[in-house]
Enzyme design. Structure first.
Site, PDB file in Angstrom:
ATOM      1  N   GLY A  31       0.630   4.603   1.901  1.00 44.81           N
ATOM      2  CA  GLY A  31       0.278   5.722   2.763  1.00 44.81           C
ATOM      3  C   GLY A  31      -0.037   7.286   2.539  1.00 44.81           C
ATOM      4  O   GLY A  31       1.034   7.121   2.043  1.00 44.81           O
ATOM      5  N   GLY A  32      -0.034   7.737   3.396  1.00 47.66           N
ATOM      6  CA  GLY A  32       0.212   9.274   3.295  1.00 47.66           C
ATOM      7  C   GLY A  32       2.050   9.873   2.521  1.00 47.66           C
ATOM      8  O   GLY A  32       2.277  10.850   2.008  1.00 47.66           O
ATOM      9  N   GLY A  79       1.164  -1.490  -0.215  1.00 46.23           N
ATOM     10  CA  GLY A  79      -0.133   0.235   0.407  1.00 46.23           C
ATOM     11  C   GLY A  79       1.071   1.210  -0.142  1.00 46.23           C
ATOM     12  O   GLY A  79       2.210   1.098   0.156  1.00 46.23           O
ATOM     13  N   GLY A  96       4.478   7.558   2.331  1.00 50.76           N
ATOM     14  CA  GLY A  96       5.147   6.662   2.178  1.00 50.76           C
ATOM     15  C   GLY A  96       4.477   4.712   1.822  1.00 50.76           C
ATOM     16  O   GLY A  96       3.566   4.970   2.539  1.00 50.76           O
ATOM     17  N   VAL A 108       3.865   0.803   1.839  1.00 56.11           N
ATOM     18  CA  VAL A 108       3.373   0.290   3.237  1.00 56.11           C
ATOM     19  C   VAL A 108       3.994  -0.851   2.721  1.00 56.11           C
ATOM     20  O   VAL A 108       3.705  -2.002   1.474  1.00 56.11           O
ATOM     21  CB  VAL A 108       3.075   0.128   3.721  1.00 56.11           C
ATOM     22  CG1 VAL A 108       2.554  -0.952   4.925  1.00 56.11           C
ATOM     23  CG2 VAL A 108       2.490   1.345   4.106  1.00 56.11           C
ATOM     24  N   ASP A 126      -7.529  11.758   9.256  1.00 56.33           N
ATOM     25  CA  ASP A 126      -7.355  11.900   7.679  1.00 56.33           C
ATOM     26  C   ASP A 126      -8.391  10.533   8.217  1.00 56.33           C
ATOM     27  O   ASP A 126      -7.635   9.102   7.515  1.00 56.33           O
ATOM     28  CB  ASP A 126      -6.295  11.893   7.551  1.00 56.33           C
ATOM     29  CG  ASP A 126      -5.882  11.575   6.064  1.00 56.33           C
ATOM     30  OD1 ASP A 126      -6.671  11.436   5.433  1.00 56.33           O
ATOM     31  OD2 ASP A 126      -5.047  10.654   5.914  1.00 56.33           O
TER      32      ASP A 126
END
Ligand code: NAG
Ligand code: NAG
Ligand code: NAG
Ligand code: NAG
Ligand code: NAG
Ligand code: NAG
Ligand code: NAG
Ligand code: NAG
Ligand code: NAG
Ligand code: NAG
Ligand code: NAG
Ligand code: NAG
Length: 816
Positions: free
Chosen positions: A510-511, A508, A513, A515, A626
């Site tokens: 993330g905001g 994935g 960087g 994952v 968020d």
């Protein structure tokens, strides 16, 4: 259960010329039913009639499921049976439902004083028999408030200490005698409620404390939706319990004649009842089987042993198999951190961790986080043990440790206090569970942990901050205090765990960087969030996230396991969630799987509970800022967990709103006051939650939604449908277990209330939870939500917003 069901007299089916035998569900005044007449509820789910229990000659009036296998859930004349088949049930002149025998003697009465002239009695499809006032429909009496031995769907058991009213189960005396037996069971409105079965007036079985979703002393109750109980405890002496998700007449719980609660489940196809759970599945389930300071393990022989540091009070009795005398502390006086009179220096007491146990009875609850819980127990010489559990918090015991049971899985960890001198006597295998009680760093100071570690690390990398971390990097319960030793992992270890951050392991974005999924040398799966090397902005968020999340523990929040700050790398390590994030299920029809309505309800509730914990229960008051589908992760059982605390803010004291010049969040989920003015509060999270809720119901994204020119957002579409009275159309068409129209409308109503323009008009998360669970039945009508108009607010258009339409959080370079 078996006997009571099967061998009942079937005569009530044989109904010949009696006029009242035809399926009717109501009797009015001047009407009666005579043995063997029956009432059948409208939907044919339940019937009321005369029956004879197995091996009995008496007749009773009871309510039973309307199925071939006789299943009695309620009995009227438990104590005064009819001894022939001449009984009659009718509404008497004094306005009560009564049972008369052939001699017109009254054997049973609903016994409510009323002077209502026009009453009727109806058997409802829930199995409830009501006596009601025809003029206004008011219920004068109902069988659901006078439970027999069965707890059925739609029924509520409660205890109210202020009015001293209770609705509780009482067992039959035997399978052939419905008279009240010696066993009763009640919900106890303690600080942390528990469910009890009593034998006369002594406890016979105990559920363990309620953690908001399950009773933690019932290992089978792993995930709250399986058993689906809803429990209300107002902390003022009232507690109630009812089933939550079932509404199909296929499940009930019976307190049987030998004191076991039995959960019965009926297979729709075969029509048979099967026993799906029993409170007494081994001798260990009997309350205090091993006495004070004893512990019961059904897998051991003998089943009883003393807690570590304790020995049998009376060896002869104990070995003779009478364990109820229990155990005594071996080192008679707890040192309790004090120096002895001779001035000899003694060490502080230690705590020994017992894993997966049913915690003892008679707990006290303290409003403390885990490190505080431990230090408060240490400071209080009468504290014998403590435990910290998600959803409950800090529990301590001072009187004795009674009714402890060791499970093979489930339960929770219990830390028992021992004198330091006991360490040598503890069995070797237990020794690793001993933790020093001393708290080296003032744990409540809110210092970003990684800063601390960074300093420590840079100051002397070689004296590794975490002893033993190499061998077992995440086993942080072994030594010391949790907060202190959030592991500081080596870059090497993480690189190895993720195959040098191989793209194949990327799960994935993330905001700040990517994952990655990884596996440590010991086989533990982890999720590794590597903050982009270039993004300096990320470091602030990293510290923030570590600070916030390391303090939080809740079933519906993802857990942080460690961090790494090395070679310009900033990395966070989390528990791995195999089922990924919610967006993959909702928006991608070829995605990971498909969510039916019941699962969606559970997910929504999970998010709600996680948020409630952040906003209210964690005592830190945290605004997430968020919330969005990609930040909701799912575990194997599809329980939802909120992740990504990079933008969360902690509020102190009375502060409940803040202004920021750095607006961060994700387009489509941001409340207007936040997007426009940088003002955020709990209510801006509520806004995001509202968007999430509408997305989960509809299976469509708010941000990329396009219905027509006039309705550029999902919110606008929902509002349009709401006003046109077509809200049912909002429902994701792919869902097969369609809820009722009313339920869809309720969810949409709550969603629309959450996205209202004015922040203070939006409900709080705790209100939302009550609205969704139907505790609040009359919902306010929503007002026009924010962002429903075609033209976006001109203010937004002027600001240099770097929104991205995929789901990545963006920073708006703006402020006021
Ligand atoms: C019941 O019968 C009595 C006497 O026959 C009559 O006065 C009364 O109105 C009746 N009640 C109802 C509800 O029909
Ligand atoms: C009923 O009586 C028979 C014969 O005495 C006995 O075998 C059976 O166990 C009894 N059933 C119950 C439920 O007591
Ligand atoms: C009661 O019923 C029995 C038959 O079951 C009958 O013989 C008897 O006469 C009845 N008694 C009364 C008072 O109606
Ligand atoms: C009826 O209720 C009253 C008080 O409400 C009680 O004193 C009386 O014993 C009850 N009678 C029966 C037959 O249960
Ligand atoms: C009792 O109420 C029902 C329903 O409201 C009505 O139809 C009936 O006429 C009433 N009977 C008497 C005696 O008031
Ligand atoms: C369950 O069904 C009953 C009647 O069938 C209805 O009144 C009740 O509202 C339903 N409960 C839920 C939670 O859907
Ligand atoms: C009650 O339930 C327990 C456990 O399921 C069972 O062992 C026992 O036989 C039951 N007792 C009766 C009287 O049915
Ligand atoms: C076990 O010991 C207690 C206390 O000495 C006694 O009251 C109880 O009756 C004993 N139980 C049995 C089964 O012997
Ligand atoms: C115990 O004695 C040591 C050494 O004299 C002293 O430092 C410590 O404060 C004492 N602890 C307590 C609790 O009195
Ligand atoms: C110790 O804990 C018990 C139970 O929590 C509490 O009642 C008692 O006041 C505490 N004592 C001290 C000295 O704090
Ligand atoms: C969730 O993950 C587990 C384990 O990977 C898998 O067995 C299960 O099928 C997944 N559930 C869904 C609904 O995809
Ligand atoms: C935020 O700004 C508004 C006006 O811009 C002001 O009224 C409010 O007091 C500020 N709130 C805080 C907590 O500073």
């Amino acid at each position: 259960m078996g006997f009571k069901l099967q061998a009942l007299c079937f005569s009530i089916f044989s109904c010949f010329f009696h006029k009242l035998c035809s399926a009717m569900d109501t009797i009015s005044a001047n009407q009666s039913i005579r043995d063997p007449g029956t009432l059948v509820s409208k939907g044919q789910k339940f019937k009321l009639g005369f029956f004879t229990p197995v091996n009995s000659t008496y007749r009773y009036v009871g309510i039973m499921y309307n199925i071939p296998v006789m299943t009695v859930i309620w009995v009227a004349n438990r104590e005064n049976p009819l001894n022939d088949a001449n009984g009659t049930l009718l509404i008497s002149g004094d306005g009560n439902l009564v049972i008369l025998n052939g001699q017109k003697q009254m054997l049973w009465s609903s016994n409510v004083s009323n002077s209502i002239p026009n009453l009727s009695t109806q058997l409802l499809d829930t199995g409830n028999l009501v006596l009601q006032d025809n003029s206004n429909g008011n219920i004068v009496w109902e069988s659901f408030l006078h439970a027999s031995d069965s707890f059925v769907e739609n029924m509520k058991l409660f205890t109210d200490l202020t009015t001293n009213k209770k609705n509780f189960l009482t067992s039959w005396r035997s399978p052939s005698d419905p008279a009240p037996g010696r066993f009763t069971s009640t919900i106890e409105p303690l600080e942390i409620p528990q469910y009890f079965v009593w034998l006369d007036n002594s406890p016979y079985w105990r559920s363990g404390p309620w953690d908001g979703q399950v009773f933690i002393g019932i290992p089978m109750m792993k995930s709250f939706h399986r058993a689906g109980l809803e429990l209300v405890n107002d902390n003022q002496g009232y507690a109630s319990m009812k089933f939550k998700y079932f509404n199909s007449s296929t499940l009930y719980i019976e307190l049987n004649a030998s004191g076991a609660l039995q959960q019965m489940f009926r297979d729709d196809k075969t029509g048979d009842w099967t026993l799906t759970w029993s409170s007494i599945s081994s001798e260990c389930d009997v309350y205090a089987k091993c006495g004070p300071f004893g512990s019961c393990n059904a897998q051991d022989r003998p089943i009883c042993s003393c807690l570590p540091g304790f020995e049998p009070k009376n060896d002869r009795e104990w070995s003779g198999g009478n364990w109820t005398t229990g155990c005594l502390r071996r080192a008679p006086v707890l040192e309790c951190g004090k120096n002895s009179s001779v001035g000899e220096v003694r060490k502080e007491d230690v705590f020994l961790r017992l894993e997966t146990v049913k915690v003892p009875d008679r707990l006290s609850w303290l409003p403390s986080l885990e490190p505080e819980c431990r230090s408060k127990c240490l400071d209080n010489c009468s504290c014998l043990a403590y435990s910290y559990h998600d959803g409950i918090g800090c529990m301590q015991w001072t009187e004795s440790l009674i009714d402890v049971q060791k499970f093979s899985s489930g339960g929770t960890d219990l830390y028992i206090r021992l004198a330091d001198s006991e360490i040598g006597n503890i069995k070797k295998k237990d020794r690793k569970a001993i933790i020093a009680a001393a708290v080296l760093v003032p744990v409540l100071i809110i210092v970003p942990l990684c800063t601390y570690f960074l300093w420590k690390y840079r100051a002397g990398r070689k004296q590794s901050a975490i002893r033993g971390a190499e061998k077992d990097p995440l086993n942080r319960n072994v030594y010391g205090v949790k907060l202190e030793e959030l592991p500081f992992l080596e870059f090497e270890t993480l690189s190895k765990a993720t195959d040098s951050f191989d793209l194949h392991n990327k799960i994935g974005q993330g905001g700040f960087g990517p994952v990655y999924k990884g596996m440590l040398a010991n086989g533990q799966e982890i999720a590794v969030k590597r903050l982009a090397r270039s993004s300096n902005q990320g470091v602030v968020e990293l510290m923030n996230e570590v600070e916030v999340i390391s303090k939080l523990q809740h079933r519906n929040l993802v857990r942080l396991l460690g961090c790494c700050v090395e070679r310009e790398e900033n990395i966070l390590v989390y528990e791995y969630m195999p089922n990924g994030s919610l967006d993959g299920y909702l928006f991608d029809s070829h995605g990971k799987g498909f969510l039916d309505w019941r699962q969606r309800v559970i997910i929504i509730e999970g998010i709600c509970r996680g948020l409630l914990y952040l906003h209210r229960d964690s005592r830190l008051r945290i605004i997430h800022r968020d919330l969005k589908t990609s930040n909701i992760l799912l575990d194997e059982e599809l329980n939802s967990k909120i992740s990504d605390f990079g933008m969360a803010r902690i509020f102190g004291g009375k502060e409940d709103q803040a202004n920021t010049t750095r607006v961060v969040g994700t387009y489509g989920y941001m409340a207007p006051e936040y997007a426009l003015h940088g003002r955020f509060s709990e209510k801006s999270d509520v806004f995001s939650f509202g968007v999430l809720l509408l997305e989960i119901v509809s299976g469509r994204r708010n941000a990329s939604f396009q219905y027509d020119e006039q309705t550029p957002s999902l919110i606008g579409y929902a509002w349009k449908l709401w006003n046109e009275g077509k809200i049912v159309e909002l429902m994701d068409p792919l869902v097969h277990d369609l809820p009722t129209e009313k339920e869809i409308a309720r969810y949409a109503n709550v969603g629309l209330l959450c996205v209202e323009e004015i922040a203070k008009d939006r409900p709080s998360i705790s209100t939302i939870l009550s609205m969704l669970s139907n505790e609040i039945s009359e919902l306010p009508r929503p007002r026009q939500p924010a962002f429903t108009l075609n033209q976006r607010s001109p203010e937004i258009e002027k600001t240099p917003i770097k929104y991205s339409l995929n789901d990545i959080s963006s920073t708006i370079i703006e402020g006021r």
